[in-house]
Design a protein around this motif. Structure first.
Motif, PDB file in Angstrom:
ATOM      1  N   TYR A   1       0.833  -1.206   0.000  1.00  0.00           N
ATOM      2  CA  TYR A   1       0.000   0.000   0.000  1.00  0.00           C
ATOM      3  C   TYR A   1       0.869   1.259   0.000  1.00  0.00           C
ATOM      4  O   TYR A   1       0.906   2.018  -0.974  1.00  0.00           O
TER       5      TYR A   1
ATOM      6  N   THR B   1       3.978   1.821  -0.227  1.00  0.00           N
ATOM      7  CA  THR B   1       5.063   1.943  -1.204  1.00  0.00           C
ATOM      8  C   THR B   1       4.552   2.435  -2.561  1.00  0.00           C
ATOM      9  O   THR B   1       5.345   2.771  -3.433  1.00  0.00           O
ATOM     10  N   LEU B   2       3.235   2.467  -2.720  1.00  0.00           N
ATOM     11  CA  LEU B   2       2.656   2.908  -4.000  1.00  0.00           C
ATOM     12  C   LEU B   2       2.201   4.357  -3.949  1.00  0.00           C
ATOM     13  O   LEU B   2       1.621   4.859  -4.913  1.00  0.00           O
TER      14      LEU B   2
ATOM     15  N   ARG C   1      -2.838  -1.819  -3.367  1.00  0.00           N
ATOM     16  CA  ARG C   1      -2.624  -0.864  -4.452  1.00  0.00           C
ATOM     17  C   ARG C   1      -3.895  -0.107  -4.841  1.00  0.00           C
ATOM     18  O   ARG C   1      -3.832   1.086  -5.118  1.00  0.00           O
TER      19      ARG C   1
ATOM     20  N   THR D   1      -4.044   3.926  -4.626  1.00  0.00           N
ATOM     21  CA  THR D   1      -4.487   4.709  -5.779  1.00  0.00           C
ATOM     22  C   THR D   1      -5.709   5.549  -5.430  1.00  0.00           C
ATOM     23  O   THR D   1      -5.846   6.686  -5.886  1.00  0.00           O
TER      24      THR D   1
ATOM     25  N   LEU E   1      10.248   2.096  -3.927  1.00  0.00           N
ATOM     26  CA  LEU E   1      10.202   1.402  -5.216  1.00  0.00           C
ATOM     27  C   LEU E   1      11.042   2.104  -6.281  1.00  0.00           C
ATOM     28  O   LEU E   1      11.202   3.325  -6.259  1.00  0.00           O
TER      29      LEU E   1
ATOM     30  N   TYR F   1      10.881   2.447 -10.193  1.00  0.00           N
ATOM     31  CA  TYR F   1      10.112   2.199 -11.425  1.00  0.00           C
ATOM     32  C   TYR F   1      11.090   2.006 -12.576  1.00  0.00           C
ATOM     33  O   TYR F   1      11.937   2.875 -12.818  1.00  0.00           O
TER      34      TYR F   1
ATOM     35  N   TYR G   1      -3.240   5.551 -12.402  1.00  0.00           N
ATOM     36  CA  TYR G   1      -2.785   4.627 -11.354  1.00  0.00           C
ATOM     37  C   TYR G   1      -1.430   4.018 -11.710  1.00  0.00           C
ATOM     38  O   TYR G   1      -1.024   3.988 -12.875  1.00  0.00           O
TER      39      TYR G   1
ATOM     40  N   GLU H   1       0.779   0.345 -10.274  1.00  0.00           N
ATOM     41  CA  GLU H   1       0.798  -0.770  -9.336  1.00  0.00           C
ATOM     42  C   GLU H   1       2.165  -1.442  -9.416  1.00  0.00           C
ATOM     43  O   GLU H   1       2.859  -1.327 -10.405  1.00  0.00           O
ATOM     44  N   ALA H   2       2.504  -2.112  -8.341  1.00  0.00           N
ATOM     45  CA  ALA H   2       3.726  -2.903  -8.332  1.00  0.00           C
ATOM     46  C   ALA H   2       3.311  -4.357  -8.424  1.00  0.00           C
ATOM     47  O   ALA H   2       2.622  -4.870  -7.549  1.00  0.00           O
TER      48      ALA H   2
ATOM     49  N   PHE I   1       5.801  -2.602 -13.150  1.00  0.00           N
ATOM     50  CA  PHE I   1       4.983  -1.431 -12.816  1.00  0.00           C
ATOM     51  C   PHE I   1       3.953  -1.109 -13.908  1.00  0.00           C
ATOM     52  O   PHE I   1       4.109  -0.142 -14.662  1.00  0.00           O
TER      53      PHE I   1
END
Lengths: 788, 157
Positions: free
Chosen positions: A341, A343-344, A376, A380, A418, A420, A462, A464-465, A637
């Motif tokens: 959560y 980390t996004l 995620r 978002t 993170l 990307y 959005y 996401e990982a 990602f």
């Protein structure tokens, strides 16, 4: 990419699995019937919180057809269900992990908590006998709301978790964030609730457990997304059985959405009991049991603040979230509102500093764990709702405020851990705006206004990982398991291929997508490739399917095994063609000596491997069967922009979705038809969260008020529109398929897009706050309050 | 207590002595082994158990087996031709990717055939309204609607 880009790649190949499903020949767990089978029924607590002073099973044991009745007192030597992720509190102590007994011990902690297991000749006999069990409950006060659970004086659920707190965890540079806020030209504040959901895969959970005295082994058929993980957790942590004596088969599984990842009490108790009764035991949840006892999703309460400069550039984001864990820690519960959560929270934006603090607490509700998107969607939802509100407050158009903050150089290190690898956020925004016909919105809005309706347009950009995850990174963050994937490519003597994958398909179509990869790479007909999954007795190992990881991680393991098959094939071909191995090329199913027309077909090589008469036996083993384990070097990602247009009837509060447009970047796509289907399904689930679905427990009694499909509104065909779906591609840089994953995106982007559209529509009547679901009742009330 | 039941299932005469509280869905699945009919809920909401009873689509979890006394029942297993060739609606679901996990699919196909019989030229709105009684959690209904339209066209030929 080379050969991978040709052949069946990028083709909407019709699914290999469809024939059996359409002919009624699928084999779901409840379709499994074993000779001499018995039936299980679980007596569940009718109370949200109660001391169990005693259980009298005497009458039940004597009831017709009853074979056994078990309670926690019988489960000597059986441990509690484990949690697979250790979160460390900000004070340095480990999270509170109260015991999670397979059958309630001393106390029941939610309505539906398992109290006793009845095994009988028929299902009705088991049910009838359960009614004869006399449980002496002392009912205790209950708390179901996570904020209430943390208040002083709240009912204490576990002795091991004072104040019901599981942990407080934080990420980011708090002082840097505070400093950025002090200099901000504008601060936007938002209080939102991410509504609790019940996953509701249409196939209810089910299990068939059987024991064999012949070799002291167990077989468990179970509706599950990761049978090897299920086996590992059950044998090593709970039952203390040797892993090799337990075979777990997850046959056709009718949807998962996260809810079938976990090790549940039912199948664990049944495996244990199967040896005691020495007969197969079957159980299939009724839908009402699914509502009570499947792990639920979401249930966050969040306060967020976004600091901006005068031009709408994001300076800092500060987030405080309270997350409901339910009564016990489910298998991956603890990592959802933290690792998956917070980390996004950078999203697609260059926000230089982010701080997030999360407090997780126990309540008298069903355990909460991953549900499609898992953390995620919640992240978002926070970002995109607050960005929308900031744009509205500052008078900056919604596309513009996003463009001013997009990340455009990669790789990009976010302030929340993170990295990307790649992305192209402008392209998705542009395309989503094109297919949504944003240019024509003003005219449509004024036309709606003439009819007395309110139109709104909502954006959600959005990220996401996925591709979860580099095992060492996950391990350093508290994971108690590896997160690689395994694959095996078994080439048969005549050149057809069986692929074994540790990924699991419960609707995703892996039998087709993976076959496309293999057939393309080996240059053989797709009919010559079958994919096997979901059986610890056939598949070497597997971490399973969740987090949109199957193609990026499971697919890559297969590619790595294919590399080995081809490398060995080249050695065999070099021998047969009397050429140097370095001169052998493999293309379109043929091993050729470079620059000549001398070649051997793939089938000739496989036959030589199994009939090794003319074969370099001194240097090479016979056979053509290769395995590979793949541990990713980074997350993937996927990202995109979703745009929703709604029309609100201010007299009734009814929200109608006029159109929903999505442009997603999933990296390279193997089967566009399947990918689009994944997006459609995700969008529908997200729309369900935003408009219809809401799991509600009564705050006094702790009873589940939305305990059936009569009370909990799943989206139906006439609740959703046809969708406009496009893709843009920036290939993932660190897996050979260039794939990122597509399974969860729809459910991540759609709730904020829809809610932002509703907020946009309602802005003209002065509504400033609304939580999901935007039901007619809630929308109408918000309009009335704003007008008052 | 058991009561004799006689009916036709997928064109074949079937006789059994059954518990009077046995549901038709359980009779098909357990007694006859026709597991293509699925049970997804306990409130007649999901439609996974939809079959044809005397030519009408019904939810077999909401009917006692004895209520099918003398009836003509068709299940998903009875749609394809004897050589395995799919019914046009089954073929349309495959062609349009109108299914993912497959669990709701059999009931969805049975409902779709009934829908088309009553509304041969149904538009998207009608199809969506008519499918209200069948829940799908995977597809978002988008491709199911397409499949029903394509299946309807194929059935008209």
């Amino acid at each position: 990419m080379g050969a991978i880009e040709s052949g069946f790649i990028g083709q909407s190949v019709r699914r290999k699995e469809d024939a059996r499903f359409l002919l009624g020949a699928g084999q779901y767990t409840d379709d499994v019937t074993l000779p001499n089978q018995t039936h299980a029924y679980f007596l569940r607590s009718p109370h949200a919180h109660a001391k169990i002073r005693g259980i009298d099973t005497g009458k039940a044991k004597k009831a017709p057809g009853v074979i056994a009745v078990y309670t926690s007192a019988d489960l000597e030597g059986v441990n509690g269900l484990p949690c697979g992720w250790l979160i460390t509190d900000v004070d340095g102590t480990p999270m509170k992990e109260p015991p999670h007994p397979v059958l309630a011990k001393g106390k029941a902690r939610y309505v539906g908590d398992h109290v006793a297991l009845v095994i009988a000749e028929t299902q009705n006999q088991a049910k009838d006998a359960a009614e004869l069990i006399d449980v002496d409950y002392e009912v205790l006060p209950a708390v179901v709301n996570v904020v209430d659970a943390l208040k002083p004086g709240a009912p204490q659920i576990h002795d091991e978790a004072p104040g019901n707190k599981c942990y407080t965890w934080a990420i980011g540079d708090k002082s840097a964030v505070d400093a950025a806020f002090a200099k901000a030209a504008h601060v936007t504040k938002l209080d939102i609730v991410n509504n609790r959901l019940v996953p509701n895969a249409i196939e209810p959970r089910a299990a068939v457990a059987t024991y064999s005295r012949a070799d002291d082994s167990y077989t468990l058929y179970v509706a599950n997304q990761n049978p090897h993980v299920e086996r590992l957790l059950m044998t090593a942590f709970v039952l203390g059985l040797p892993e090799h004596k337990v075979r777990v088969i997850a046959p056709d599984v009718g949807g998962g959405f996260g809810s079938k990842i976990y090790l549940y009490a039912e199948e664990t108790a049944m495996v244990w009991a199967s040896k005691r009764v020495n007969r197969p035991i079957k159980w299939a949840a009724e839908r009402s049991e699914s509502f009570l006892s499947d792990a639920h999703g979401r249930d966050h309460v969040t306060h967020a603040e976004l600091a901006l400069d005068k031009d709408g550039k994001f300076l800092a984001l500060r987030v405080h979230t309270t997350a409901n864990m339910g009564a016990y820690l489910s298998t991956f519960a603890s990592c959802i509102p933290t690792i998956l959560y917070a980390t996004l929270l950078a999203g697609q934006y260059t926000t230089p500093v982010v701080y997030c603090e999360v407090t997780a607490a126990f309540t008298n509700t069903a355990p909460v764990d991953a549900y499609r998107g898992a953390g995620r969607p919640e992240a978002t939802y926070v970002i995109e709702r607050i960005v929308h509100q900031a744009g509205a407050e500052m008078g900056i158009p919604q596309d513009e405020i996003r463009r001013r903050n997009f990340i455009r150089t990669f790789p990009y290190q976010t302030p929340v851990a993170l990295l990307y690898d790649t992305g192209g956020y402008d392209a998705c925004l542009d395309e989503a705006m094109r297919i949504a016909d944003v240019k024509g919105f003003a005219a449509r809005k004024s036309d709606a206004a003439k009819r007395g309706k309110l139109r709104g347009l909502g954006y959600a950009a959005y990220i996401e990982a996925c591709g979860i995850a580099p095992s060492n990174v996950a391990g350093s963050l508290g994971a108690r398991a590896g997160l690689f994937e395994a694959g095996e490519v078994r080439v048969h003597p005549t050149g057809s291929v069986t692929v074994f994958t540790g990924s699991h398909s419960h609707g995703q179509g892996h039998e087709t997508t993976f076959a496309q990869v293999v057939a393309t790479r080996l240059g053989i007909p797709i009919e010559n490739v079958d994919v096997v999954h979901g059986d610890t007795g056939r598949v070497l190992f597997g971490m399973g399917t969740y987090g949109s990881r199957s193609l990026a991680v499971g697919g890559t393991a297969i590619v790595k095994a294919l590399d080995k098959v081809i490398a060995k094939g080249k050695k065999i071909a070099a021998h047969l063609l009397e050429a140097a191995e370095s001169d052998i090329e493999f293309k379109d199913g043929k091993f050729t000596v470079a620059g000549t027309d001398r070649s051997k077909a793939f089938g000739e090589i496989s036959l030589a491997a199994y009939v090794p008469h003319n074969y370099p036996l001194d240097k090479l083993e016979p056979g053509l069967n290769e395995t590979a384990f793949y541990d990713p070097t980074n997350f993937t990602f996927p990202a995109g922009t979703h745009i929703c247009e709604v029309e609100v009837d201010p007299d009734t509060g009814v929200v109608s979705i006029v159109s929903f447009s999505a442009c997603d970047d999933f990296g390279n796509i193997i089967n566009p038809m399947i990918v689009e289907g994944q997006v459609h399904g995700g969008l529908c689930q997200g729309i369900g969260q935003a408009m219809l679905e809401h799991c509600i427990y009564d705050s006094e009694s702790g009873q589940l008020l939305t305990g059936s499909l009569m009370d909990y509104a799943l989206p139906r065909a006439d609740d959703v529109p046809s969708f406009k779906v496009e893709t843009k591609v920036t290939p993932c840089t660190h897996n050979p398929l260039g794939a990122k994953g597509c399974g969860e995106a729809g459910a991540i982007g759609s709730p904020p897009a829809l809610m932002n559209a509703v907020m946009d529509a309602l802005s003209s009547v002065g509504v400033t706050h609304l939580d999901m679901p935007a039901s007619p009742h809630r929308v109408w009330q918000a309009i009335q309050s704003a007008r008052a | 207590m058991s009561i004799p039941l006689a009916l036709t299932v997928n064109g074949k005469a079937v006789k059994a002595d059954i518990d009077p509280r046995l549901l038709l869905a359980d009779f098909l699945r357990t007694t006859l082994g026709l597991t293509g009919t699925h049970i997804g809920c306990d409130t007649a909401q999901c439609g996974a158990c939809t079959i044809h009873l005397d030519g009408r689509a019904i939810k077999s979890c909401n009917v006692l087996a004895l209520q099918a006394q003398g009836a003509d029942v068709v299940t998903i297993e009875g749609l394809a031709e004897s050589d395995g060739t799919m019914h046009p609606m089954q073929a349309a679901f495959k062609e349009c990717h109108g299914l993912q996990c497959g669990f709701c699919t059999t009931g969805m196909v049975m409902s779709a055939i009934d829908l088309v019989a009553r509304h041969p030229n149904a538009d998207e709105k009608t199809i969506r309204e008519e499918l209200e009684g069948n829940l799908c959690r995977c597809t978002g209904y988008h491709n199911i609607v397409k499949a029903v339209q394509q299946g309807a066209a194929a059935m008209a030929k």
